[in-house]
Design a protein around this motif. Structure first.
Motif, PDB file in Angstrom:
ATOM      1  N   GLN A 126      34.465  76.402  64.280  1.00  0.00           N
ATOM      2  CA  GLN A 126      33.586  76.593  63.133  1.00  0.00           C
ATOM      3  C   GLN A 126      34.396  76.377  61.870  1.00  0.00           C
ATOM      4  O   GLN A 126      35.397  77.037  61.645  1.00  0.00           O
ATOM      5  N   SER A 127      33.967  75.435  61.079  1.00  0.00           N
ATOM      6  CA  SER A 127      34.682  75.093  59.839  1.00  0.00           C
ATOM      7  C   SER A 127      36.147  74.789  60.117  1.00  0.00           C
ATOM      8  O   SER A 127      37.039  75.150  59.347  1.00  0.00           O
ATOM      9  N   ALA A 140      27.360  79.829  53.024  1.00  0.00           N
ATOM     10  CA  ALA A 140      27.548  80.809  54.090  1.00  0.00           C
ATOM     11  C   ALA A 140      29.027  81.120  54.270  1.00  0.00           C
ATOM     12  O   ALA A 140      29.410  82.285  54.451  1.00  0.00           O
ATOM     13  N   GLU A 141      29.866  80.085  54.205  1.00  0.00           N
ATOM     14  CA  GLU A 141      31.309  80.288  54.344  1.00  0.00           C
ATOM     15  C   GLU A 141      31.839  81.165  53.213  1.00  0.00           C
ATOM     16  O   GLU A 141      32.697  82.030  53.415  1.00  0.00           O
ATOM     17  N   TYR A 171      27.078  89.427  56.029  1.00  0.00           N
ATOM     18  CA  TYR A 171      27.250  88.133  56.697  1.00  0.00           C
ATOM     19  C   TYR A 171      26.694  88.205  58.110  1.00  0.00           C
ATOM     20  O   TYR A 171      27.040  89.090  58.894  1.00  0.00           O
ATOM     21  N   GLU A 225      25.354  84.891  60.652  1.00  0.00           N
ATOM     22  CA  GLU A 225      24.946  83.491  60.730  1.00  0.00           C
ATOM     23  C   GLU A 225      23.484  83.325  61.111  1.00  0.00           C
ATOM     24  O   GLU A 225      22.801  82.407  60.656  1.00  0.00           O
ATOM     25  N   THR A 226      22.980  84.242  61.949  1.00  0.00           N
ATOM     26  CA  THR A 226      21.610  84.117  62.448  1.00  0.00           C
ATOM     27  C   THR A 226      20.579  84.606  61.448  1.00  0.00           C
ATOM     28  O   THR A 226      19.506  84.011  61.308  1.00  0.00           O
ATOM     29  N   PRO A 235      21.699  81.766  53.387  1.00  0.00           N
ATOM     30  CA  PRO A 235      22.598  80.650  53.040  1.00  0.00           C
ATOM     31  C   PRO A 235      23.093  79.900  54.283  1.00  0.00           C
ATOM     32  O   PRO A 235      23.128  80.443  55.385  1.00  0.00           O
ATOM     33  N   SER A 236      23.498  78.690  54.079  1.00  0.00           N
ATOM     34  CA  SER A 236      24.106  77.885  55.146  1.00  0.00           C
ATOM     35  C   SER A 236      25.215  77.036  54.543  1.00  0.00           C
ATOM     36  O   SER A 236      25.391  76.989  53.326  1.00  0.00           O
ATOM     37  N   GLY A 237      25.998  76.402  55.406  1.00  0.00           N
ATOM     38  CA  GLY A 237      27.042  75.517  54.925  1.00  0.00           C
ATOM     39  C   GLY A 237      28.093  76.234  54.087  1.00  0.00           C
ATOM     40  O   GLY A 237      28.536  77.327  54.419  1.00  0.00           O
TER      41      GLY A 237
END
Length: 370
Positions: A168-169, A135-136, A123, A125-126, A130-132
């Motif tokens: 975040q989320s 990614a979670e 994992y 983020e950068t 995956p995204s959204g």
């Protein structure tokens, strides 16, 4: 050097390999991929791998009878999972890491080979594709396992004072950190922001940090319980040198423990000496020859930058030994003094108490050891 004879050394290695092959030695619930699978997926042929193992066994004086165990142990070695979280940061630390270059001394490699063979970046983020929601899910799956390395850059804003600075989320930075740290074997705070609060924690003339930012260690301590005693390694710098970050991660992967740490939880192998200790301008400091303004005669002759506010005498880092940009150089070689970026509170620190903050204000020379 070891006092073991060659025979004793061979027996020790053989026992280690035998232990590696015990059925219960590997916890299947914590391994998502073995080194053998990673190598195969990278396109390395069986012939190339066997040739590598033969060379390795010769170097380690392992008898040919143990070659099958060596190969099997290598192929079944788990790839260490890494979860990388970013909070109040500028991405400079990650930018530094991806520019790492091979170092025999600290067993680092190119970022491509590190990702392909030494660790599994589950994992980030950068860097992740995956995204959204995907990614979670990647983060949730990664932190549901155990004994991964949690790498964090950026400081953590207070849930009240800094609540609007990191969400975040629907979760705050503190909530995300707590969830991710639960099953981690170690937390590596990368950069001065994560290690000591850094720029987001700077109080400035108001005396108050707008976000109430704190270090990762302070955040974990605030959770109490096992979080307060969670193993933390600080890799400070703004940003840290790439090989310092990679070297620290590789050390944990190879040894399953932290290297010797200083009082600020930084690896002594990188932060054991000051920048001043190994600076080529130190001889001018000892002779009392200083630069008094940029581009004066002393500057052109490479004199010491102490009078220009260089914080090298109180800054612990590997800038003058490992150097920056794949060993190219460091700030003093470019004619600028050290800012002290790897030390706690460097944004707010006064060179001399009562004389105000400023990167170009010199230290008290009477307090500096030669």
């Amino acid at each position: 050097m070891s006092n073991l004879s060659k025979k004793e050394l061979r027996n020790t290695i053989a026992n280690c390999l035998s232990d590696q092959m015990e059925p219960n030695a590997l916890d299947e619930n914590t391994i998502s991929e073995t080194l053998g699978e990673r190598i195969a997926n990278a396109g390395v042929s069986r012939r190339s791998f066997m040739r590598y193992c033969m060379g390795l066994s010769a170097i380690m004086a392992i008898p040919t009878s143990l070659m099958p165990k060596l190969v099997e142990a290598a192929l079944l070695s788990p790839v260490t999972s890494v979860v990388y979280l970013s909070f109040q940061e500028c991405t400079g630390c990650l930018e530094s890491l991806i520019n790492v270059f091979p170092s025999t001394k600290y067993k680092t490699d190119s970022i491509e080979n590190i990702l392909l063979t030494a660790l599994s970046l589950d994992y980030s983020e950068t860097l992740m594709a995956p995204s959204g929601d995907k990614a979670e899910k990647s983060r949730a799956d990664a932190i549901a396992k155990k004994n991964y390395i949690l790498v964090v850059d950026g400081s953590i804003p207070d849930d009240k004072a800094g609540a609007g600075f990191f969400i975040q989320s629907g979760k705050t930075g503190l909530q995300l950190l707590k969830a991710a740290a639960t099953n981690a074997a170690v937390v590596v705070s990368v950069g001065t922001c994560a290690s000591f609060g850094g720029l987001p924690a700077a109080k400035g003339p108001t005396g108050i940090s707008p976000t109430g930012a704190i270090s990762i260690k302070a955040a974990l301590k605030s959770f109490g319980g096992t979080y307060a005693t969670k193993k933390v390694i600080n890799v400070s710098g703004c940003p840290p040198i790439a090989e310092v970050i990679a070297g620290t991660l590789i050390y944990w992967i190879l040894n399953k423990k932290a290297p010797a740490l200083d009082s600020n939880l930084r690896p002594k192998m990188f932060y054991g000496e000051t920048v001043h200790d190994e600076c080529y301008r130190k001889e001018f400091f000892e002779d009392g020859l200083f630069v008094n303004s940029f581009d004066d005669a002393g500057a052109r002759k490479g004199y010491c930058l102490f009078n220009m506010g260089c914080k090298g005498p109180i800054t612990h880092n590997a800038c003058t030994t490992l150097k920056w940009n794949q060993g190219t150089g460091f700030p003093m070689e470019a004619g600028h003094g050290c800012l002290g970026c790897s030390e706690p509170g460097f944004w707010d620190k006064e060179a001399i108490a009562g004389q105000g903050v400023g990167f170009y204000k010199p230290l008290d020379i009477n307090t500096v050891d030669d």
